[in-house]
Write an enzyme that holds these catalytic residues in place. Structure first.
Site, PDB file in Angstrom:
ATOM      1  CG  LEU A  31      -2.003  -1.029   1.352  1.00  0.00           C
ATOM      2  CD1 LEU A  31      -2.762  -0.854   2.664  1.00  0.00           C
ATOM      3  CD2 LEU A  31      -2.954  -0.949   0.170  1.00  0.00           C
ATOM      4  CG  ASP A  32       0.235   4.223  -2.872  1.00  0.00           C
ATOM      5  OD1 ASP A  32       1.056   3.409  -3.327  1.00  0.00           O
ATOM      6  OD2 ASP A  32      -0.695   4.709  -3.540  1.00  0.00           O
ATOM      7  CB  ILE A  33       3.555   6.581   2.384  1.00  0.00           C
ATOM      8  CG1 ILE A  33       3.965   6.975   3.811  1.00  0.00           C
ATOM      9  CG2 ILE A  33       3.215   7.804   1.531  1.00  0.00           C
ATOM     10  CD1 ILE A  33       5.251   7.778   3.871  1.00  0.00           C
ATOM     11  CG  HIS A  90       0.948   5.746  -6.934  1.00  0.00           C
ATOM     12  ND1 HIS A  90       1.000   5.448  -5.590  1.00  0.00           N
ATOM     13  CD2 HIS A  90       2.042   6.518  -7.186  1.00  0.00           C
ATOM     14  CE1 HIS A  90       2.079   6.017  -5.056  1.00  0.00           C
ATOM     15  NE2 HIS A  90       2.725   6.655  -6.003  1.00  0.00           N
TER      16      HIS A  90
END
Length: 231
Positions: free
Chosen positions: A100-102, A183
């Site tokens: 997962l993205d930050i 993303h």
């Protein structure tokens, strides 16, 4: 397995340090001191270090409720990683099955079982990931058809695989995808002229985020959850 290799696999010692430790006489196999690092030991052997039993770490399967601000990596120079949230022996052997993205929150699965992880991350296995999405602008009805058909993302050569979009209200939706491009969810909505303001993963396949886990908490998966991957 050689004794020095076994010792390195169940402790934080390097292979060379394990050899030195064995030669020091502090290691026993089934109650007898062993000083030969090359001695082969059976899988059932009881290996002890100064009387403390050492056991091989079996495959681990964990779910984490990821907060914002953590990256899904083993190490990062600028940010804390999800492994910093884990109170596990040899955490460096764990890897994230589906990053997962930050700034994205929710379900993260961690394991040291490479085959199990591949069943989650390979697009060919079609393991669906479910996301709760909030957007800056109202979500157009056309997105349902566009996402189902697949959309072209900038710099990608092929359409995204078919995805399932369910609109909750003007700026909220659930999206199910079976791949994990860079993303991807944000770029899919961006291709429709909208921006994602909040993204939260609720499920991977049949494994749903445990509602009893606060952000930053984790637990081991149940046998049924583990077995659900690849069914």
């Amino acid at each position: 397995m050689r004794l020095d290799r076994y010792l390195a696999s169940v402790t934080d010692y390097s292979r060379s340090d394990a050899k030195k430790l064995i030669k020091s006489g502090d290691i026993a196999v089934d109650g007898r001191a062993v000083t030969d690092p090359s001695q082969l030991i059976p899988a059932t052997a009881d290996v002890t270090l100064m009387g403390v039993s050492l056991r091989a770490i079996g495959p681990r399967y964990l779910m984490l409720n990821k907060p914002q601000g953590y990256v899904c990596a083993a190490r990062d120079r600028r940010h804390s990683t999800v492994l910093d949230l884990m109170d596990e022996d040899n955490p460096e052997r764990l890897h994230v099955a589906g990053r997962l993205d930050i700034d994205t929150t929710g379900l993260v699965l961690l394991t040291d079982d490479g085959n199990w992880s591949h069943a989650i991350t390979s697009p060919q296995r079609k393991c669906w990931k479910t996301y709760y999405v909030e957007t800056a602008e109202p979500i157009a009805e056309r997105c349902i058809e566009h996402f189902a058909r697949g959309v072209f993302l900038k710099d990608d050569k092929a359409r995204t695989l078919p995805a399932e979009l369910s609109i909750i209200d003007d700026c909220r939706a659930r999206l199910k995808i079976c791949e994990g491009r860079y993303h991807q969810v944000k770029r899919m909505f961006g291709a429709e002229g909208n921006a994602v303001t909040r993204l939260h993963r609720e499920a991977i396949g049949e494994i749903s985020l445990d509602s009893s886990l606060a952000e930053g908490e984790y637990r081991a998966l149940s046998a049924d959850e583990i077995a659900s991957v690849g069914r």
